[in-house]
Design an enzyme around this catalytic site. Structure first.
Site, PDB file in Angstrom:
ATOM      1  N   CYS A   1      30.000  28.207  64.259  1.00 35.89           N
ATOM      2  CA  CYS A   1      29.352  28.920  65.564  1.00 35.89           C
ATOM      3  C   CYS A   1      27.980  28.334  66.259  1.00 35.89           C
ATOM      4  O   CYS A   1      27.889  28.924  67.079  1.00 35.89           O
ATOM      5  CB  CYS A   1      29.393  30.534  65.332  1.00 35.89           C
ATOM      6  SG  CYS A   1      28.096  30.700  64.609  1.00 35.89           S
TER       7      CYS A   1
ATOM      8  N   GLU B   1      46.843  33.180  18.576  1.00 37.89           N
ATOM      9  CA  GLU B   1      47.910  32.740  19.296  1.00 37.89           C
ATOM     10  C   GLU B   1      47.277  32.102  20.661  1.00 37.89           C
ATOM     11  O   GLU B   1      45.981  32.232  20.801  1.00 37.89           O
ATOM     12  CB  GLU B   1      48.904  33.867  19.569  1.00 37.89           C
ATOM     13  CG  GLU B   1      48.425  35.143  20.452  1.00 37.89           C
ATOM     14  CD  GLU B   1      49.213  36.134  20.831  1.00 37.89           C
ATOM     15  OE1 GLU B   1      50.207  36.238  19.720  1.00 37.89           O
ATOM     16  OE2 GLU B   1      49.197  36.909  21.539  1.00 37.89           O
TER      17      GLU B   1
ATOM     18  N   ASP C   1      83.103  44.973  46.710  1.00 34.16           N
ATOM     19  CA  ASP C   1      83.516  46.408  47.015  1.00 34.16           C
ATOM     20  C   ASP C   1      84.013  47.472  46.119  1.00 34.16           C
ATOM     21  O   ASP C   1      83.804  48.583  45.998  1.00 34.16           O
ATOM     22  CB  ASP C   1      84.148  46.476  48.577  1.00 34.16           C
ATOM     23  CG  ASP C   1      83.146  45.909  49.761  1.00 34.16           C
ATOM     24  OD1 ASP C   1      81.873  45.870  49.260  1.00 34.16           O
ATOM     25  OD2 ASP C   1      83.723  45.280  50.644  1.00 34.16           O
TER      26      ASP C   1
ATOM     27  N   CYS D   1      24.697  32.236  57.791  1.00 36.58           N
ATOM     28  CA  CYS D   1      24.961  32.337  59.338  1.00 36.58           C
ATOM     29  C   CYS D   1      24.634  33.797  59.611  1.00 36.58           C
ATOM     30  O   CYS D   1      25.248  34.556  59.014  1.00 36.58           O
ATOM     31  CB  CYS D   1      26.229  31.851  59.527  1.00 36.58           C
ATOM     32  SG  CYS D   1      26.767  32.289  61.226  1.00 36.58           S
TER      33      CYS D   1
ATOM     34  N   SER E   1      42.213  44.145  29.655  1.00 36.61           N
ATOM     35  CA  SER E   1      41.828  42.705  29.614  1.00 36.61           C
ATOM     36  C   SER E   1      41.230  42.435  28.379  1.00 36.61           C
ATOM     37  O   SER E   1      41.217  43.279  27.501  1.00 36.61           O
ATOM     38  CB  SER E   1      41.041  42.340  30.799  1.00 36.61           C
ATOM     39  OG  SER E   1      39.584  42.470  30.996  1.00 36.61           O
TER      40      SER E   1
ATOM     41  N   LYS F   1      46.076  31.205  24.433  1.00 37.62           N
ATOM     42  CA  LYS F   1      45.975  32.277  25.495  1.00 37.62           C
ATOM     43  C   LYS F   1      46.458  31.629  26.742  1.00 37.62           C
ATOM     44  O   LYS F   1      46.038  30.318  27.155  1.00 37.62           O
ATOM     45  CB  LYS F   1      44.615  32.594  25.635  1.00 37.62           C
ATOM     46  CG  LYS F   1      44.159  33.721  26.842  1.00 37.62           C
ATOM     47  CD  LYS F   1      42.576  33.901  26.890  1.00 37.62           C
ATOM     48  CE  LYS F   1      42.511  34.833  27.902  1.00 37.62           C
ATOM     49  NZ  LYS F   1      42.926  34.636  29.473  1.00 37.62           N
TER      50      LYS F   1
ATOM     51  N   TYR G   1      53.664  39.253  24.499  1.00 33.36           N
ATOM     52  CA  TYR G   1      52.762  39.385  23.425  1.00 33.36           C
ATOM     53  C   TYR G   1      52.173  40.489  23.281  1.00 33.36           C
ATOM     54  O   TYR G   1      51.101  40.827  22.397  1.00 33.36           O
ATOM     55  CB  TYR G   1      51.654  38.192  23.724  1.00 33.36           C
ATOM     56  CG  TYR G   1      50.851  38.338  25.141  1.00 33.36           C
ATOM     57  CD1 TYR G   1      50.375  39.600  25.508  1.00 33.36           C
ATOM     58  CD2 TYR G   1      51.058  37.327  26.073  1.00 33.36           C
ATOM     59  CE1 TYR G   1      49.975  39.882  27.008  1.00 33.36           C
ATOM     60  CE2 TYR G   1      50.499  37.404  27.290  1.00 33.36           C
ATOM     61  CZ  TYR G   1      49.758  38.630  27.498  1.00 33.36           C
ATOM     62  OH  TYR G   1      49.448  38.707  29.032  1.00 33.36           O
TER      63      TYR G   1
ATOM     64  N   CYS H   1      25.071  26.780  62.047  1.00 29.10           N
ATOM     65  CA  CYS H   1      26.280  27.113  61.257  1.00 29.10           C
ATOM     66  C   CYS H   1      27.509  26.053  61.707  1.00 29.10           C
ATOM     67  O   CYS H   1      27.419  25.814  63.241  1.00 29.10           O
ATOM     68  CB  CYS H   1      26.938  28.480  61.853  1.00 29.10           C
ATOM     69  SG  CYS H   1      28.576  28.937  61.122  1.00 29.10           S
TER      70      CYS H   1
ATOM     71  N   CYS I   1      30.460  35.521  64.013  1.00 30.18           N
ATOM     72  CA  CYS I   1      30.743  34.009  63.663  1.00 30.18           C
ATOM     73  C   CYS I   1      32.309  34.019  63.439  1.00 30.18           C
ATOM     74  O   CYS I   1      32.900  34.593  62.478  1.00 30.18           O
ATOM     75  CB  CYS I   1      30.136  33.470  62.406  1.00 30.18           C
ATOM     76  SG  CYS I   1      30.490  31.874  61.837  1.00 30.18           S
TER      77      CYS I   1
ATOM     78  N   ASP J   1      47.520  30.960  30.658  1.00 27.41           N
ATOM     79  CA  ASP J   1      46.976  31.150  31.824  1.00 27.41           C
ATOM     80  C   ASP J   1      47.772  31.364  33.006  1.00 27.41           C
ATOM     81  O   ASP J   1      48.324  30.566  33.356  1.00 27.41           O
ATOM     82  CB  ASP J   1      46.055  29.786  32.331  1.00 27.41           C
ATOM     83  CG  ASP J   1      44.937  30.437  33.072  1.00 27.41           C
ATOM     84  OD1 ASP J   1      44.809  31.482  33.535  1.00 27.41           O
ATOM     85  OD2 ASP J   1      44.432  29.326  33.776  1.00 27.41           O
TER      86      ASP J   1
ATOM     87  N   LYS K   1      37.448  31.110  24.135  1.00 29.54           N
ATOM     88  CA  LYS K   1      38.322  30.284  25.194  1.00 29.54           C
ATOM     89  C   LYS K   1      37.901  28.731  24.863  1.00 29.54           C
ATOM     90  O   LYS K   1      36.706  28.440  24.179  1.00 29.54           O
ATOM     91  CB  LYS K   1      37.228  30.462  26.424  1.00 29.54           C
ATOM     92  CG  LYS K   1      37.515  31.832  27.089  1.00 29.54           C
ATOM     93  CD  LYS K   1      38.835  32.214  27.593  1.00 29.54           C
ATOM     94  CE  LYS K   1      39.090  31.746  28.906  1.00 29.54           C
ATOM     95  NZ  LYS K   1      38.333  32.742  30.061  1.00 29.54           N
TER      96      LYS K   1
HETATM   97  S1  IVH Z   1      46.838  40.259  24.784  1.00 27.52           S
HETATM   98  C1  IVH Z   1      44.890  44.300  25.096  1.00 27.52           C
HETATM   99  N1  IVH Z   1      47.563  37.836  24.576  1.00 27.52           N
HETATM  100  O1  IVH Z   1      44.717  37.275  29.059  1.00 27.52           O
HETATM  101  C2  IVH Z   1      45.064  42.991  25.188  1.00 27.52           C
HETATM  102  N2  IVH Z   1      46.574  38.542  26.435  1.00 27.52           N
HETATM  103  O2  IVH Z   1      42.029  37.958  29.863  1.00 27.52           O
HETATM  104  C3  IVH Z   1      46.228  42.574  26.022  1.00 27.52           C
HETATM  105  N3  IVH Z   1      46.663  36.753  28.215  1.00 27.52           N
HETATM  106  O3  IVH Z   1      45.035  40.275  30.894  1.00 27.52           O
HETATM  107  C4  IVH Z   1      46.218  41.219  26.223  1.00 27.52           C
HETATM  108  N4  IVH Z   1      47.507  35.244  26.936  1.00 27.52           N
HETATM  109  O4  IVH Z   1      47.068  38.435  31.003  1.00 27.52           O
HETATM  110  C5  IVH Z   1      47.072  38.891  25.296  1.00 27.52           C
HETATM  111  N5  IVH Z   1      48.292  35.831  23.835  1.00 27.52           N
HETATM  112  C6  IVH Z   1      47.835  36.625  24.692  1.00 27.52           C
HETATM  113  C7  IVH Z   1      47.620  36.345  26.079  1.00 27.52           C
HETATM  114  C8  IVH Z   1      46.886  37.298  27.123  1.00 27.52           C
HETATM  115  C9  IVH Z   1      47.024  35.371  27.984  1.00 27.52           C
HETATM  116  C10 IVH Z   1      46.068  37.267  29.309  1.00 27.52           C
HETATM  117  C11 IVH Z   1      46.423  38.673  29.735  1.00 27.52           C
HETATM  118  C12 IVH Z   1      45.213  39.380  29.919  1.00 27.52           C
HETATM  119  C13 IVH Z   1      44.171  38.471  29.991  1.00 27.52           C
HETATM  120  C14 IVH Z   1      42.661  38.756  29.475  1.00 27.52           C
END
Ligand code: IVH
Length: 665
Positions: free
Chosen positions: A410, A113, A36, A425, A81, A115, A225, A407, A430, A117, A313
């Site tokens: 239901c 780099e 406070d 269904c 994305s 990716k 990133y 179903c 339902c 998840d 990927k």
């Molecule tokens: S760069 C415009 N770098 O993947 C580019 N994204 O599938 C912006 N993600 O929405 C994203 N690792 O959430 C970037 N090393 C990385 C990442 C990454 C994961 C995700 C991110 C994005 C999604 C797209």
């Protein structure tokens, strides 16, 4: 004055810290009286020097009590994305497009780099202080999860280092380590609570908690990133940016490597594929990015993805296990889906006990039987699926599975329409459909009605109080009191939450309606295009098909949905119940430059090109890197490039910096 300002900063930072200890960690370090005193001193100083009051001062808001909803946070630069590549050829094609886009003379260095998840977020630092954090949302508007992010130890409250920028938007992925994920699921199971399907869901679910204490109890990390808008530092490339982030005390993504050629990229991919099994966190591929920012600028972006980056990927992971039984689930739109109950098996660090069999055609084609040993597959973000049986392991006791003719929920008739693989269904009331529909309707990205859980929905359906989503708006508190685990206060909370949901905008409502194929993005496009629900109801099929980003299948289901009299009745009842159908605010179309398209060439003296573009976007205009007849203005700085001549050829108006500043003032 300077001293006062420093003291004020000090007090704010101390108070923020103690708020965090008190509200979030539940572990205060000082007494209430001490707290406070700090607050009082700050209030007095601010009273004496009102010009120093800022909206983020702790005097201007409470600590972090649980909130009812998340506030929307528009992203100044959309959070895009990534496009996907699944093999080397697709990566090569992307690279060819990049090289073509830049003109063959440029040498393009890439950064590869991991990716991650997890769940994408944006953090905002002003004057070095962490002031706001949000989820990606639909890319244009996210949710304010500042207090939840504050519980993540990787996120510093203050930036450190020599060159702290005045303003920094930095982006990254919040994730949960695999070990922490399994631990959390064990705890959830002990408490009889819902298990998370994968670490990504666990991370997102933990971050989007209305009570930051819950987030604090979950172990989350972040890797950064990308940056959004920045002021006060110049960054020329991705690698320099990562280094700068580290110097500011931020956790930049590790294992980023410069690649001069695609051979190096493929080597990196192979190396990470091997390392992947040993990593503490889930990685579902690699991301390739053009290193230099000026080249990125030149390449620009498509609607949802930048041209300068792509995700390459990893193949999904597979394991063998046994099908113990087969269940049939009824989905929100009535679709019956066979789901295999499996002998639990670990696939890439996650234990799987259920996997989808998609539909009866696929089961028949693959000849999958009850009791079979099968290969199950888990690809980062999708529901695990059964890939194929292993006939060599059959004992003869396996049995073929037949989809039910009625179903399972239901007992109504189940039909399979011409050209469709799924049985459905046909009973629109339902309980399975109604239940799922209502669950979806009330969920976070949709109407966001807290407290409407499956148990409550079940009871309300049973009592005939809920036949469809619009009935929610006619519920009375007295009808809720007396239901299981429902006292006066919780009933009131639910009524309040329903009331608050009347304010949701059109985009969310369209998404909440649960029209097949209409996700958050399509819902937003429709809301922006039509403006009101009545206009959408009236839309002709051709009109829907004519919208950029909406394909014929989606156009068809949307059209079909609103042709249905029952559905139109539901919209009428939603209105009657008080839902306001607020029009969406177009993030990029509010300001005075609404719809005006700018392209820049040469150097501006008062701001960087990035800043100029942000300015345009903030005022609702469009800033792009490629010149066309649709461009309204080419802004020419000093030493303009070839765009100047092209603009003249195309008849695009050319203006100088001074004129630009006048326009954007
Ligand atoms: S760069 C415009 N770098 O993947 C580019 N994204 O599938 C912006 N993600 O929405 C994203 N690792 O959430 C970037 N090393 C990385 C990442 C990454 C994961 C995700 C991110 C994005 C999604 C797209």
């Amino acid at each position: 004055m300077k001293e006062v300002s420093i003291r004020i900063q000090e007090l704010r930072s101390q108070i923020n810290y103690h708020n965090y200890r008190y509200y979030i960690l539940d572990d205060p370090e000082i007494s209430d009286a001490q707290y406070d005193r700090l607050m009082r001193e700050l209030r007095e100083l601010e009273k004496e020097y009102p010009s120093l009051i800022t909206s983020d001062s702790p005097t201007q808001r409470a600590g972090a009590p649980p909130s009812k909803t998340f506030d929307p946070v528009p992203h100044t630069i959309p959070m895009l994305s990534l496009g996907n590549a699944f093999d080397r050829d697709e990566v090569k094609e992307w690279m060819e497009r990049v090289v073509r886009g830049l003109g063959a003379t440029e040498k393009v260095g890439l950064v590869a780099e991991p990716k991650l998840d997890g769940c994408a977020v944006e953090l905002v630092y002003e004057g070095g202080l962490f002031v706001r954090g949000s989820t990606r949302g639909d890319g244009a508007v996210g949710e304010d999860v500042t207090w939840n992010l504050k519980t993540i130890k990787d996120i510093p409250t203050w930036l450190s280092g020599k060159h702290v920028p005045n303003y920094l938007e930095v982006r990254g992925e919040v994730y949960m380590e695999l070990g922490k994920f399994e631990q959390l699921n064990r705890k959830q199971a002990e408490r009889g609570e819902k298990l998370f399907a994968n670490p990504r869901n666990a991370a997102a679910g933990s971050l989007r908690q209305l009570d930051p204490k819950v987030t604090a109890s979950r172990s989350l990390n972040i890797f950064l990133y990308d940056v959004g808008q920045i002021r006060g530092i110049e960054l020329e490339s991705h690698l320099k940016m990562l280094k700068a982030l580290n110097e500011l005390g931020l956790r930049a993504i590790g294992r980023a490597e410069f690649c001069e050629s695609l051979e190096e990229v493929f080597e990196y991919y192979d190396k990470l594929t091997e390392e992947r099994e040993k990593l503490a966190f889930e990685v579902d591929g690699i991301v390739l990015k053009v290193n230099r920012f000026d080249l990125r600028q030149k390449l620009g972006a498509r609607t949802r993805e930048p041209r300068w980056a792509i995700a390459y990927k990893f193949p999904p992971r597979e394991e063998a296990t046994k099908i113990i039984d087969i269940d049939v689930q009824v989905g929100r739109t009535g679709t019956l889906t066979p789901v295999a109950k499996l002998q639990p098996v670990r696939v890439g660090g996650v234990t799987i006990s259920r996997a989808t069999l998609h539909n009866e055609d696929q089961m028949a084609e693959k000849d999958i039987r009850m009791g079979d040993y099968v290969i199950v597959r888990r690809a980062g973000d999708v529901i695990p699926e059964v890939v194929k049986p292993i006939p060599g392991r059959r004992t003869g006791k396996e049995r073929k599975f037949k989809m039910p003719r009625t179903c399972p929920v239901c007992s109504a008739e189940v039909i399979r329409s011409e050209g469709e693989v799924a049985r459905r269904c046909i009973n629109i009331s339902c309980p399975a459909q109604v239940e799922r529909w209502i669950k979806h309707f009330a969920s976070r990205g949709a109407m966001d009605i807290e407290g409407i859980g499956p148990k409550l929905i079940d009871q309300l359906i049973e009592r005939g109080l809920l036949k469809n989503v619009s009935d929610l708006y006619f519920l009375k508190k007295e009808q809720l009191i007396g239901l299981q685990r429902m006292a006066e206060k919780s009933a009131q909370n639910i009524i309040d939450a329903i009331e608050a949901s009347k304010d949701r905008n059109l985009s969310r409502i369209i998404y909440a309606l649960g029209i097949r194929h209409v996700g958050e993005h399509v819902a937003r496009v429709l809301a922006e295009e039509f403006g009101t629900v009545d206009a959408l109801i009236r839309a002709k099929l051709e009109e829907l098909e004519g919208i950029h980003e909406i394909g014929p299948i989606v156009a068809g289901t949307v059209h079909e949905f609103f042709r249905n009299e029952g559905n139109r009745e539901i919209i009428r009842r939603l209105k009657e119940g008080g839902v306001k159908f607020r029009p969406v605010e177009k993030v990029a179309a509010r300001g005075k430059l609404s719809g005006v398209a700018f392209v820049f060439t040469g150097t501006l003296s008062s701001m960087s090109r990035d800043e100029a573009q942000v300015r345009v976007k903030e005022l609702g205009g469009k800033a792009s890197s490629s010149l066309s007849r649709k461009t309204d203005y080419l802004v020419a700085g000093t030493e303009p490039g070839s765009k100047l001549a092209r603009a003249k050829k195309l008849g695009v108006k050319v203006i100088n910096e001074k004129k630009f500043l006048e326009l954007t003032e």
